[in-house]
Motif scaffolding. Structure first.
Motif, PDB file in Angstrom:
ATOM      1  N   TRP A   1      34.664  -8.155  62.647  1.00 55.97           N
ATOM      2  CA  TRP A   1      34.861  -7.745  61.125  1.00 55.97           C
ATOM      3  C   TRP A   1      34.817  -6.425  60.961  1.00 55.97           C
ATOM      4  O   TRP A   1      34.044  -5.756  61.180  1.00 55.97           O
ATOM      5  N   GLY A   2      36.095  -5.581  60.985  1.00 57.65           N
ATOM      6  CA  GLY A   2      36.122  -4.169  60.650  1.00 57.65           C
ATOM      7  C   GLY A   2      36.137  -3.629  59.273  1.00 57.65           C
ATOM      8  O   GLY A   2      36.413  -2.424  59.170  1.00 57.65           O
ATOM      9  N   GLY A   3      35.712  -4.504  58.282  1.00 61.27           N
ATOM     10  CA  GLY A   3      35.654  -3.937  56.939  1.00 61.27           C
ATOM     11  C   GLY A   3      37.006  -4.490  56.267  1.00 61.27           C
ATOM     12  O   GLY A   3      37.726  -4.830  56.727  1.00 61.27           O
ATOM     13  N   PHE A   4      36.993  -4.289  55.068  1.00 60.04           N
ATOM     14  CA  PHE A   4      37.896  -4.670  53.965  1.00 60.04           C
ATOM     15  C   PHE A   4      39.087  -3.799  54.100  1.00 60.04           C
ATOM     16  O   PHE A   4      39.089  -2.584  53.968  1.00 60.04           O
ATOM     17  N   SER A   5      40.175  -4.516  54.204  1.00 63.87           N
ATOM     18  CA  SER A   5      41.386  -3.717  54.211  1.00 63.87           C
ATOM     19  C   SER A   5      42.692  -4.320  53.811  1.00 63.87           C
ATOM     20  O   SER A   5      42.698  -5.630  53.809  1.00 63.87           O
ATOM     21  N   THR A   6      43.403  -3.777  52.966  1.00 63.38           N
ATOM     22  CA  THR A   6      44.941  -4.597  52.657  1.00 63.38           C
ATOM     23  C   THR A   6      46.075  -3.938  53.675  1.00 63.38           C
ATOM     24  O   THR A   6      47.256  -4.293  53.525  1.00 63.38           O
ATOM     25  N   HIS A   7      45.438  -3.337  54.856  1.00 63.13           N
ATOM     26  CA  HIS A   7      46.613  -2.594  55.912  1.00 63.13           C
ATOM     27  C   HIS A   7      47.627  -3.845  56.139  1.00 63.13           C
ATOM     28  O   HIS A   7      48.574  -3.506  56.351  1.00 63.13           O
ATOM     29  N   TRP A   8      47.308  -5.113  56.251  1.00 64.32           N
ATOM     30  CA  TRP A   8      47.895  -5.998  56.914  1.00 64.32           C
ATOM     31  C   TRP A   8      49.253  -6.590  55.854  1.00 64.32           C
ATOM     32  O   TRP A   8      50.267  -6.776  56.430  1.00 64.32           O
ATOM     33  N   TYR A   9      48.841  -6.424  54.590  1.00 63.77           N
ATOM     34  CA  TYR A   9      49.779  -6.710  53.520  1.00 63.77           C
ATOM     35  C   TYR A   9      50.985  -5.573  53.663  1.00 63.77           C
ATOM     36  O   TYR A   9      52.115  -5.600  53.540  1.00 63.77           O
ATOM     37  N   GLY A  10      50.463  -4.448  54.036  1.00 64.29           N
ATOM     38  CA  GLY A  10      51.411  -3.209  54.084  1.00 64.29           C
ATOM     39  C   GLY A  10      52.410  -3.520  55.142  1.00 64.29           C
ATOM     40  O   GLY A  10      53.695  -3.322  55.184  1.00 64.29           O
ATOM     41  N   ALA A  11      51.773  -3.937  56.356  1.00 71.44           N
ATOM     42  CA  ALA A  11      52.442  -4.105  57.665  1.00 71.44           C
ATOM     43  C   ALA A  11      53.513  -5.363  57.499  1.00 71.44           C
ATOM     44  O   ALA A  11      54.608  -5.209  57.840  1.00 71.44           O
ATOM     45  N   LEU A  12      53.124  -6.273  56.539  1.00 67.80           N
ATOM     46  CA  LEU A  12      54.105  -7.501  56.347  1.00 67.80           C
ATOM     47  C   LEU A  12      55.349  -6.968  55.501  1.00 67.80           C
ATOM     48  O   LEU A  12      56.406  -7.467  55.998  1.00 67.80           O
ATOM     49  N   MET A  13      55.068  -5.948  54.610  1.00 65.72           N
ATOM     50  CA  MET A  13      56.112  -5.659  53.839  1.00 65.72           C
ATOM     51  C   MET A  13      57.149  -4.994  54.659  1.00 65.72           C
ATOM     52  O   MET A  13      58.378  -4.810  54.290  1.00 65.72           O
ATOM     53  N   GLY A  14      56.725  -4.311  55.905  1.00 70.00           N
ATOM     54  CA  GLY A  14      57.703  -3.561  56.844  1.00 70.00           C
ATOM     55  C   GLY A  14      58.362  -4.544  57.615  1.00 70.00           C
ATOM     56  O   GLY A  14      59.286  -4.169  58.484  1.00 70.00           O
ATOM     57  N   ASN A  15      57.708  -5.804  57.754  1.00 67.48           N
ATOM     58  CA  ASN A  15      58.264  -6.939  58.554  1.00 67.48           C
ATOM     59  C   ASN A  15      59.598  -7.474  58.364  1.00 67.48           C
ATOM     60  O   ASN A  15      59.572  -8.622  57.663  1.00 67.48           O
ATOM     61  N   GLU A  16      60.799  -6.981  58.643  1.00 63.37           N
ATOM     62  CA  GLU A  16      62.069  -7.417  57.999  1.00 63.37           C
ATOM     63  C   GLU A  16      62.376  -8.689  58.413  1.00 63.37           C
ATOM     64  O   GLU A  16      62.828  -9.524  57.574  1.00 63.37           O
ATOM     65  N   ALA A  17      61.953  -8.981  59.686  1.00 56.48           N
ATOM     66  CA  ALA A  17      62.283 -10.407  60.051  1.00 56.48           C
ATOM     67  C   ALA A  17      61.633 -11.495  59.465  1.00 56.48           C
ATOM     68  O   ALA A  17      62.520 -12.332  59.161  1.00 56.48           O
ATOM     69  N   LEU A  18      60.439 -11.310  58.954  1.00 60.06           N
ATOM     70  CA  LEU A  18      59.714 -12.307  58.442  1.00 60.06           C
ATOM     71  C   LEU A  18      60.203 -12.345  57.018  1.00 60.06           C
ATOM     72  O   LEU A  18      60.371 -13.449  56.551  1.00 60.06           O
ATOM     73  N   LEU A  19      60.422 -11.331  56.538  1.00 63.02           N
ATOM     74  CA  LEU A  19      60.859 -11.038  55.035  1.00 63.02           C
ATOM     75  C   LEU A  19      62.222 -11.729  55.061  1.00 63.02           C
ATOM     76  O   LEU A  19      62.701 -12.588  53.908  1.00 63.02           O
TER      77      LEU A  19
END
Lengths: 303, 262
Positions: B40-58
């Motif tokens: 557990w590395g602490g609270f972060s919304t980092h992965w939501y940002g990464a997701l928004m850049g994931n064109e294939a998934l979008l």
């Protein structure tokens, strides 16, 4: 009936009828046909023998039972891949049904005796996971059961186990995933039948000196049997041919029949054999279960 | 109504914990700053940002939404017609085959439905992609839609339709002005069910779509096969929250409608 009305009526039947002929019946006939052909190393990887009705005689004599013979030989041999995965699928489906019943019955019972104003909300919360993606629910368990996942940490933290259980890719993981995914299908019919149940019968049993356990076993349980059977059918039938859960949570030794068909199609590209397995699955497992269920429903209607 | 004893409360708590804990764990880990599941590395919304850049998934999500929209609409239209035919037309030629074909997809194993459609599209020499998946989803959605609409049609007061016809309405006008408004809630429910089934399907889409169209479940599946990642956790969390909001607001709306009906 006016002429236009009759045309409209015909159209109402014809549209879905033709659709289903094209996308259900025809594909099915093709599966049957391809199950009776030989594999060819071409694209598509089978030898279609059918060349029009003028050659029907030739076509019929060209039918090849080889795939079914392969299956049968395999099942009859001691070390059988297909037979073993059929039996394994049955075992997993039966265990899933049993555990879903053991977890689902108390839950459905508690929901049925809960105050009326809670029941709507409780029902929504049982169904809610069903509306989230199936894949997500299985995936969630991959994280929990995985190496050094939260479950292992919790158990080791509590001192219940000394080392990680490594549940992922075992039969236990497959069962957990199956029970989890199909639990709502067990709870809903159980809830429906327990809710209708007249609780004054229990009071009568108590007045006549029955202990709560006796009353449950002799009154509640038999009266909720239709719900149990409906729930068991709704869980058992799809579980037998489940593919995604054993694929993601299971390991090499948890190959179920759905996975066998998948592998034959996508890895081995033996479509005729895949078709033969599919037909065998329908004839041996699905058809009897469906007929049994229909007979039961008909009997209940008659009663 | 007797009060819930401690045993029954325990059953409720245990049952709902079993249903919801895995989902909550997944949601919690989507906010984990660390890439490792175990840390557990602490609270972060980092992965939501990464997701928004994931064109294939979008892209895949967009494909899945369009697919669900098209196939649910087709399934509901065809399923409503099938329900009308089965409840209103008595015995017509081929009725047994028809009802069999409507209901069979409900119990048919997904792998077999998928395999049969794959073989059909190959036999017809159709290029597999978006439209073949849409046809496949419409076919299994049809059966579910038919059952939902059928249950409404069966508990329906026919005298209203007869009254309309006595007053000179043609069958079509009767259907449009009397029947349709009355079965509308069932049609909406059927559409939602078909929509959710299409959005959720992996197996049939893989068979029917080939490499021609990547739906969200197909993309998620191939990502999940490679292992658990926080980015996928974030994608799943968004889907869970969306589903929860839709289902809870739909059931609240339905409840309000029922109350105002009384």
């Amino acid at each position: 009936m006016s002429g236009r009305g009759a045309t409209a009526r015909r159209l109402v039947v014809a549209l879905p009828y033709l659709w289903l002929m094209l996308f259900f019946l025809a594909p099915f006939a093709i599966v049957l046909r391809i199950a009776l052909s030989e594999v060819a190393s071409a694209v598509p990887p089978y030898q279609p023998h059918f060349e029009g009705f003028s050659k029907l005689g030739e076509f019929l004599s060209g039918l090849d039972l080889g795939n079914f013979k392969t299956l049968l030989d395999d099942v009859l041999s001691g070390d059988s891949l297909y037979g073993a995965s059929y039996l394994y699928s049955l075992r997993i489906a039966a265990l899933t049904t049993l555990f879903a019943l053991l977890i689902g019955y108390p839950l459905a019972y508690a929901m049925a005796v809960a105050p009326k104003r809670w029941q709507g909300a409780l029902l929504v919360f049982v169904v809610l996971p069903f509306w989230t993606s199936f894949l997500i629910r299985v995936y969630a368990w991959m994280g929990i059961l995985g190496p050094e996942g939260p479950l292992d940490k919790l158990l080791m933290g509590l001192g219940l186990t000394d080392e990680p259980l490594r549940l992922l890719n075992t039969e236990a993981a497959v069962l957990i995933g199956m029970v989890y995914s199909y639990l709502p299908f067990m709870v809903l019919p159980l809830f429906a039948s327990l809710q209708k149940f007249d609780r004054s019968l229990l009071e009568a049993a108590a007045d006549l000196g029955a202990t709560p356990l006796t009353a449950f076993l002799t009154v509640t349980l038999p009266l909720s049997l239709p719900g149990i059977l409906a729930g068991a059918a709704l869980v058992f039938i799809p579980c037998v041919s489940e593919f995604v859960i054993p694929d993601l949570l299971g390991g090499p030794d948890t190959l179920m029949i759905g996975g066998v068909i998948w592998n034959e199609v996508f890895s081995n590209r033996d479509w005729p054999l895949a078709s033969a397995i599919a037909i065998a699955l329908l004839v041996v497992l699905v058809l009897p279960l469906v007929l049994l269920q229909r007979a039961r429903v008909a009997r209940e209607r008659a009663a | 109504m007797k009060r819930l004893g401690p045993g029954l409360i325990l059953a409720l708590v245990f049952g709902f914990a079993f249903l919801y804990l895995p989902i909550l764990v997944l949601v919690a880990y989507s906010f984990n700053a660390s890439r490792l599941v175990a840390v557990w590395g602490g609270f972060s919304t980092h992965w939501y940002g990464a997701l928004m850049g994931n064109e294939a998934l979008l892209d895949a999500a967009w494909t899945s939404l369009r697919l669900a929209l098209v196939s649910a609409t087709a399934a509901t239209a065809l399923g409503t017609l099938a329900a009308l035919a089965l409840t209103r037309y008595g015995a017509f030629r081929g009725r047994t085959l028809f009802s069999g074909m409507v209901l069979a997809p409900l119990v048919m194993p997904e792998v077999i439905t998928g395999l049969s459609l794959l073989l059909l599209f190959i036999a017809l020499d159709v290029e597999r992609g978006f439209w073949t998946i849409a046809a496949a989803h419409a076919t299994f959605g049809l059966g579910f839609a038919c059952i939902v609409v059928q249950s409404r049609l069966m508990g329906f007061d026919r005298s209203l339709e007869e009254a309309a016809q006595d007053l000179g309405a043609t069958p079509f006008v009767t259907f449009w002005t009397v029947t349709l408004p009355l079965i509308w809630p069932a049609i909406a429910a059927a559409w939602m069910l078909a929509f959710a089934l299409s959005l959720d399907d992996l197996v049939v889409a893989t068979f029917a779509g080939g490499s021609g169209a990547a739906t969200l479940p197909i993309r998620l599946y191939s990502a999940v096969k490679r292992g658990v990642t926080p980015e996928i956790n974030a994608a799943c969390t968004i889907m869970i929250v969306t589903a929860a909001v839709v289902v809870i607001s739909a059931s609240l709306l339905m409840k309000r409608e029922q109350l105002s009906d009384r």
